[in-house]
Structures are given as structure tokens and as C-alpha cells.
Design a protein around this motif. Structure first.
Motif, PDB file in Angstrom:
ATOM      1  N   VAL A  52       0.846  -1.202   0.000  1.00  0.00           N
ATOM      2  CA  VAL A  52       0.000   0.000   0.000  1.00  0.00           C
ATOM      3  C   VAL A  52       0.878   1.247   0.000  1.00  0.00           C
ATOM      4  CG1 VAL A  52      -1.741   1.311   1.286  1.00  0.00           C
ATOM      5  CG2 VAL A  52      -1.916  -1.181   1.138  1.00  0.00           C
ATOM      6  N   ALA A  53       1.904   1.265   0.864  1.00  0.00           N
ATOM      7  CA  ALA A  53       2.806   2.422   0.932  1.00  0.00           C
ATOM      8  C   ALA A  53       3.504   2.637  -0.408  1.00  0.00           C
ATOM      9  CB  ALA A  53       3.828   2.226   2.047  1.00  0.00           C
ATOM     10  N   ALA A  54       3.955   1.572  -1.048  1.00  0.00           N
ATOM     11  CA  ALA A  54       4.652   1.696  -2.342  1.00  0.00           C
ATOM     12  C   ALA A  54       3.708   2.212  -3.421  1.00  0.00           C
ATOM     13  CB  ALA A  54       5.248   0.354  -2.746  1.00  0.00           C
ATOM     14  N   LYS A  55       2.484   1.717  -3.437  1.00  0.00           N
ATOM     15  CA  LYS A  55       1.520   2.130  -4.465  1.00  0.00           C
ATOM     16  C   LYS A  55       1.205   3.625  -4.373  1.00  0.00           C
ATOM     17  CE  LYS A  55      -3.073   1.120  -6.289  1.00  0.00           C
ATOM     18  NZ  LYS A  55      -2.995   0.283  -7.470  1.00  0.00           N
ATOM     19  N   TYR A  56       1.141   4.141  -3.164  1.00  0.00           N
ATOM     20  CA  TYR A  56       0.727   5.535  -2.985  1.00  0.00           C
ATOM     21  C   TYR A  56       1.870   6.483  -2.631  1.00  0.00           C
ATOM     22  CZ  TYR A  56      -3.833   3.416  -3.289  1.00  0.00           C
ATOM     23  OH  TYR A  56      -4.920   2.717  -3.732  1.00  0.00           O
ATOM     24  N   ALA A  57       3.108   6.010  -2.732  1.00  0.00           N
ATOM     25  CA  ALA A  57       4.266   6.872  -2.451  1.00  0.00           C
ATOM     26  C   ALA A  57       4.236   8.098  -3.367  1.00  0.00           C
ATOM     27  CB  ALA A  57       5.563   6.087  -2.658  1.00  0.00           C
ATOM     28  N   ALA A  67      -3.289  10.045   1.834  1.00  0.00           N
ATOM     29  CA  ALA A  67      -3.754   9.955   3.226  1.00  0.00           C
ATOM     30  C   ALA A  67      -5.273  10.087   3.305  1.00  0.00           C
ATOM     31  CB  ALA A  67      -3.073  11.016   4.089  1.00  0.00           C
ATOM     32  N   ALA A  68      -5.823  11.042   2.619  1.00  0.00           N
ATOM     33  CA  ALA A  68      -7.283  11.229   2.639  1.00  0.00           C
ATOM     34  C   ALA A  68      -7.989  10.046   1.991  1.00  0.00           C
ATOM     35  CB  ALA A  68      -7.657  12.521   1.933  1.00  0.00           C
ATOM     36  N   MET A  69      -7.426   9.536   0.903  1.00  0.00           N
ATOM     37  CA  MET A  69      -8.035   8.406   0.210  1.00  0.00           C
ATOM     38  C   MET A  69      -8.015   7.160   1.097  1.00  0.00           C
ATOM     39  SD  MET A  69      -7.461   5.403  -1.652  1.00  0.00           S
ATOM     40  CE  MET A  69      -5.699   5.479  -1.694  1.00  0.00           C
ATOM     41  N   LEU A  70      -6.874   6.882   1.758  1.00  0.00           N
ATOM     42  CA  LEU A  70      -6.797   5.707   2.631  1.00  0.00           C
ATOM     43  C   LEU A  70      -7.711   5.851   3.849  1.00  0.00           C
ATOM     44  CD1 LEU A  70      -2.996   4.853   2.509  1.00  0.00           C
ATOM     45  CD2 LEU A  70      -4.890   3.608   1.441  1.00  0.00           C
ATOM     46  N   ALA A  71      -7.801   7.048   4.391  1.00  0.00           N
ATOM     47  CA  ALA A  71      -8.731   7.284   5.507  1.00  0.00           C
ATOM     48  C   ALA A  71     -10.157   6.962   5.063  1.00  0.00           C
ATOM     49  CB  ALA A  71      -8.617   8.715   6.011  1.00  0.00           C
ATOM     50  N   GLY A  72     -10.502   7.369   3.856  1.00  0.00           N
ATOM     51  CA  GLY A  72     -11.821   7.052   3.310  1.00  0.00           C
ATOM     52  C   GLY A  72     -12.031   5.559   3.147  1.00  0.00           C
ATOM     53  N   LYS A  73     -10.983   4.855   2.688  1.00  0.00           N
ATOM     54  CA  LYS A  73     -11.078   3.394   2.529  1.00  0.00           C
ATOM     55  C   LYS A  73     -11.302   2.715   3.887  1.00  0.00           C
ATOM     56  CE  LYS A  73     -10.062   2.375  -1.831  1.00  0.00           C
ATOM     57  NZ  LYS A  73     -10.825   1.518  -2.692  1.00  0.00           N
ATOM     58  N   ILE A  74     -10.612   3.210   4.915  1.00  0.00           N
ATOM     59  CA  ILE A  74     -10.803   2.634   6.238  1.00  0.00           C
ATOM     60  C   ILE A  74     -12.240   2.853   6.688  1.00  0.00           C
ATOM     61  CG2 ILE A  74     -10.206   2.879   8.690  1.00  0.00           C
ATOM     62  CD1 ILE A  74      -7.291   3.466   7.719  1.00  0.00           C
ATOM     63  N   ARG A  75     -12.747   4.051   6.502  1.00  0.00           N
ATOM     64  CA  ARG A  75     -14.111   4.388   6.957  1.00  0.00           C
ATOM     65  C   ARG A  75     -15.204   3.679   6.154  1.00  0.00           C
ATOM     66  NH1 ARG A  75     -13.614   6.312  11.564  1.00  0.00           N
ATOM     67  NH2 ARG A  75     -12.613   8.292  11.856  1.00  0.00           N
ATOM     68  N   VAL A 104      -3.083   5.587   9.143  1.00  0.00           N
ATOM     69  CA  VAL A 104      -2.736   5.999   7.776  1.00  0.00           C
ATOM     70  C   VAL A 104      -1.297   6.491   7.714  1.00  0.00           C
ATOM     71  CG1 VAL A 104      -3.208   7.744   5.995  1.00  0.00           C
ATOM     72  CG2 VAL A 104      -5.098   6.440   7.011  1.00  0.00           C
ATOM     73  N   ASP A 105      -0.889   7.325   8.673  1.00  0.00           N
ATOM     74  CA  ASP A 105       0.495   7.805   8.698  1.00  0.00           C
ATOM     75  C   ASP A 105       1.471   6.637   8.803  1.00  0.00           C
ATOM     76  OD1 ASP A 105      -0.398  10.406   8.509  1.00  0.00           O
ATOM     77  OD2 ASP A 105      -0.098  10.856  10.649  1.00  0.00           O
ATOM     78  N   TRP A 106       1.150   5.675   9.653  1.00  0.00           N
ATOM     79  CA  TRP A 106       2.036   4.528   9.825  1.00  0.00           C
ATOM     80  C   TRP A 106       2.085   3.691   8.543  1.00  0.00           C
ATOM     81  CZ3 TRP A 106       1.395  -0.773   9.594  1.00  0.00           C
ATOM     82  CH2 TRP A 106       2.454  -1.534  10.076  1.00  0.00           C
ATOM     83  N   ILE A 107       0.925   3.416   7.939  1.00  0.00           N
ATOM     84  CA  ILE A 107       0.876   2.613   6.712  1.00  0.00           C
ATOM     85  C   ILE A 107       1.693   3.272   5.622  1.00  0.00           C
ATOM     86  CG2 ILE A 107      -0.618   1.780   4.845  1.00  0.00           C
ATOM     87  CD1 ILE A 107      -2.811   1.424   7.071  1.00  0.00           C
ATOM     88  N   LEU A 108       1.504   4.568   5.418  1.00  0.00           N
ATOM     89  CA  LEU A 108       2.238   5.261   4.356  1.00  0.00           C
ATOM     90  C   LEU A 108       3.728   5.357   4.642  1.00  0.00           C
ATOM     91  CD1 LEU A 108      -0.336   8.048   3.474  1.00  0.00           C
ATOM     92  CD2 LEU A 108       0.265   6.022   2.117  1.00  0.00           C
ATOM     93  N   GLY A 109       4.123   5.157   5.894  1.00  0.00           N
ATOM     94  CA  GLY A 109       5.526   5.184   6.256  1.00  0.00           C
ATOM     95  C   GLY A 109       6.241   3.849   6.105  1.00  0.00           C
TER      96      GLY A 109
END
Length: 190
Positions: free
Chosen positions: A137-142, A148-156, A183-188
Motif C-alpha cells: 500500500v505504501a509503495a503504491k501511494y508513495a 492519506a485522505a483516500m486511505l482514511a476514506g477506505k478505512i471508513r 494511515v500515517d504509519w501505513i504510508l511510512g
């Protein structure tokens, strides 16, 4: 007369509903909570469990029933899940006090969030389970400023189709602060 009976019944139902406490949105900390969360909260909201009080035999029947319906519970996981549910959600015996030290994630807050919100039921840091690994996930959205907003939406709201046919269930009950931290952790993850 009929109006009086209806008024009495209505007020009784309201009074009974007010006496029912709101069930907790996360499972009680204790030995086995991580595994139980990972296997049961994939399909069920945690309140489905926290509001339920069953006997040990009924929990055992439910676990076997869920396995027959496709729950990803390995044979060696049945006993720890049963022990956890029969200990903390048993109508025949009072639950012991929560045991935060018994959780494997007690020292790592992000691991605790991943477990509490059942993320690890479908995702791992470096390998695919049901969904993509956190590193994928982090690599795809690097470099994607809207990730961050998109992943937050996916979680919700949940989603499907981006990583295959398996849908991600919505997790609307995750607090905003937890979503941001996850989200911050995933993207990191690299």
C-alpha cells in the motif's frame, strides 16, 4: 383505556432500553484478544461480541459454525479463541478484570491499534493475507499527495476492486485520531 395501555407499554420499552448499557466497541484486553479480534472482527463488528453473553458450549458451537461458513480459523486457534470468549463474555460467570499486560501489543501503540481495529485480520506488514501488505500500500501511494485522505476514506467506507476481488469492510467506528495514526504509519512502511 387503549391509549393508557399503549402509553404504559411505550414508557416501559423506553425505560428498559435506557437501562441497557451501550456495548463496548472493542474487545476486553486479555489473553487471546489479538487472535480473537483478528479472526472474529473480520466479519463481525466487535459490539456483536461485546453485547453477547453465551455459555462455553454456545461459544464453541458458534466458533464451529463460523468455521463451517468460511471463517479463517485454524484448528490450533479454536481453543485460545474459545477460552478468551468463554472467559470474558460468559453469561454463567463474571468476567475477570481486563489484563492489558497480557496483550502482545502492549508495548507498541500502532500494533495495538492494528489489532484493536482488526486490520491484521487481512493485512500484514510485509506479506499479503486477504488484502495487500502495508508495504504494498505504501509503495503504491508513495508521492501521492491525496493518499492519506483516500486511505482514511477506505478505512471508513471500505472498498473493493483495487487489490483484487476481496472487499474491504467499512470500519466507520474507528476514531479519527486512530485513523490518522494508522494511515500515517501505513504510508511510512517501506
Amino acid at each position: 383505556m387503549l391509549a393508557g395501555v399503549l402509553l404504559f407499554l411505550g414508557s416501559t420499552v423506553i425505560a428498559l432500553a435506557q437501562d441497557d448499557p451501550v456495548p463496548p466497541k472493542t474487545l476486553t484486553p486479555g489473553k487471546g484478544v489479538e487472535l480473537t479480534t483478528a479472526r472474529c472482527v473480520i466479519c463481525h463488528d466487535a459490539t456483536h461480541i461485546t453485547r453477547t453473553k453465551l455459555s462455553r458450549g454456545e461459544w464453541e458451537f458458534n466458533i464451529k459454525n463460523m468455521i463451517e461458513r468460511g471463517a479463517p480459523i485454524a484448528p490450533n486457534e479454536i481453543a485460545p479463541i474459545l477460552e478468551y470468549l468463554a472467559t470474558y463474555y460468559n453469561r454463567d460467570a463474571a468476567a475477570p478484570a481486563p489484563v492489558p499486560a497480557a496483550t502482545a501489543s502492549a508495548g507498541d501503540p500502532v500494533t495495538g491499534l492494528l489489532t484493536t481495529h482488526a486490520c491484521t485480520a487481512c493485512h500484514q506488514t510485509d506479506k499479503r493475507v486477504v488484502g495487500p501488505s502495508f508495504r504494498e500500500v505504501a509503495a503504491k501511494y508513495a508521492g501521492n499527495s491525496s493518499a492519506a485522505a483516500m486511505l482514511a476514506g477506505k478505512i471508513r467506507q471500505g472498498g473493493s476492486g483495487v487489490w483484487g476481488a476481496a472487499p474491504m469492510p467499512p470500519n466507520a467506528g474507528v476514531p479519527d485520531a486512530d485513523v490518522r495514526r494508522l494511515v500515517d504509519w501505513i504510508l511510512g512502511q517501506k
